[in-house]
Structures are given as C-alpha cells and as structure tokens.
Enzyme design. Structure first.
Site: not given
Length: 279
Positions: A126-128
């Site tokens: 979820r490092k977006t």
C-alpha cells in the site's frame, strides 16, 4: 471511477484550456496516435479510452493492458475534435506513462525472481500515491504481479502497532477471527521466529516476515517444516526489498514477496501523442 477520471481532467483544465481555445478554431477534425518511445509493458489503456470517450474522442486500441511494446510502436489511434484531445492529452499520457512504468518494472522483477523460484508471487504494497492507488495497483496486475490489498477492508493485516496495543500475536489473531467474516483472510506481520511460530499455531492464514534477512527467513521456514506447520500457512516476506536483494529472498522458498519498490521506484514509460489534421 469515471468521476475520478473526469475530476483529474477538469482539475488540469481549470476554467478552460486557454492555449488551445486561442489557437484552434472550432470545427476542425484530427486523427492521432499514442506512440511508445521505448520498450515496455503497457498499462492504463482502458482508462485512457474512458477519458477520451467522455470527451467524444474516438479510439482504436492496438495494444492492450499487459502487452509488450517496442520503440516506435503505436499503442492507440484516436480521432475527433482537437480542442478536446489537446485538453485531455496530458492527463491521459501521465496516467498511461505512470501505469506503464509500474507494469514494466513489475514484469522485469517477476522475470528475475521466477528464474530462481518459478512459483513465487510478487505483490505490491500500500505504498502507493494517495488518490492513485487503484490505478497503480492495476498497473502491477498488468505487469503480472499481485495487487495485495487495494484497501483496508480487503483483508485483515495485523501489524506491529496493532500488536503493541493488543498485547500479543495469539490474542490479536483470536480477536480478528471473532470479528471478521469467514470470507476474509487473516494475515499477521511478525519480526521474530517466536512470533512466526505463535502465529502459525494460532491459525493465521498468512504470515508476513517483516524486515528479516534471508537467513532469518530460512530459519523460520525450517522451524515451520519441523513443526508440521508449513503447509497450513502462506509465507510472505516484505520490508526493504528491491532489485538488489530480491533474488536472495526468492531463493529461500517463500510463497510471496511483497515490495513497495515496484510502485514507489518505478520510472514512467516514455509515450507521446502525435496529431494530424484531417480537415
């Protein structure tokens, strides 16, 4: 999704595209093409079509999501009012280039790790980019990777801060199991061999070995095998994994490698849009 795409375009346009309105008279019709300037994997084509369609621009897809292109290859042909095309051009290209860059990096990483572990899954994290997570996750899929969680409601993922507040691995898994539907998997992030064994014995579906080095991962896998627990869980590794060390993790025999590298470090693929006047 159409509303999100339209919002992106209108935020870029503002009240009007003053350059295009000043230079281009109404009534013109043009044709054009989106061209790849380098080798890579294309992603975001359907989104580009959705934007063009919203602005009454006709499209013809020549390369679909997940397909490879060579330099100079035409990805899509378009035709319509140049005022509309020029107003949405940058938004369309930015999405295509960003998503294609992620898809390309993902495909390259998968090719690398499958050479030593044919069954391993490469997943995103979820490092977006906030607001772009749906697009970036779908770009991972176009590159052959796994999206992992899109949102917090996809599945349970118990992390270190959860454990710090709950008080232990077994208690956290027990609470999660009582609360969520049977349709949701329960994953837990652990940092030690002891926590991994506790998680397996407590019935976790997925155990994420976070920030462990490859030797530590091998130790955990062996302990699970010795305890007849390996077949009950999916083992995932994550934390600081990139192109320099991913092969070492793939060789350990884990099931899943999740990495933010394929999103936060992806370079945009070079694409351009060229127009010709019809009449």
């Amino acid at each position: 999704m159409r509303q999100d795409l339209a919002k992106m375009v209108y935020e870029d346009i503002g009240f009007e595209d003053i350059t295009t309105r000043a230079l281009i008279p109404p009534g013109l019709q043009v044709r054009g093409q989106i061209i790849g300037r380098e080798e890579g994997i294309i992603a975001g084509v359907e989104l580009a079509v959705a934007i063009f369609t919203e602005f009454a621009v006709e499209t013809e897809i020549l390369v679909g999501d997940g397909e490879k292109i060579e330099p100079g290859q035409i990805v899509m042909k378009i035709s319509g009012d140049p005022r509309s095309i020029l107003s949405v051009e940058r938004t369309v290209l930015n999405l295509l280039m960003r998503m294609s860059g992620i898809a390309t990096l993902t495909a390259n990483v998968i090719k690398m790790v499958r050479s030593v572990n044919p069954d391993v899954i490469v997943a995103g994290t979820r490092k977006t980019t906030p607001g772009l997570q749906f697009f970036e996750k779908n770009a991972i899929r176009s590159g052959g990777g796994d999206t992992h969680r899109y949102r917090l409601d996809d599945s349970v993922l118990i992390k270190d801060n959860h454990l710090a507040l709950v008080g232990g691995v077994a208690e956290a898994i027990s609470r999660a199991r009582k609360y969520v539907s049977f349709t949701k998997k329960i994953e837990i992030e652990v940092e030690t061999l002891e926590e991994a064994l506790q998680a397996a014995n407590a019935g976790a579906d997925i155990i994420m070995l976070d920030n462990m080095d490859p030797d530590g991962v091998i130790t955990v896998l062996k302990a699970l095998e010795d305890g007849n627990l390996r077949g009950n869980v999916i083992i995932e590794v994550s934390g600081g994994i990139n192109s320099d060390n991913i092969l070492q993790f793939a060789k350990t025999g884990v099931d899943v490698i999740s990495t933010g590298y394929i999103t936060h470090s992806a370079r945009s693929l070079d694409l351009s849009l060229d127009l010709d006047k019809i009449h």
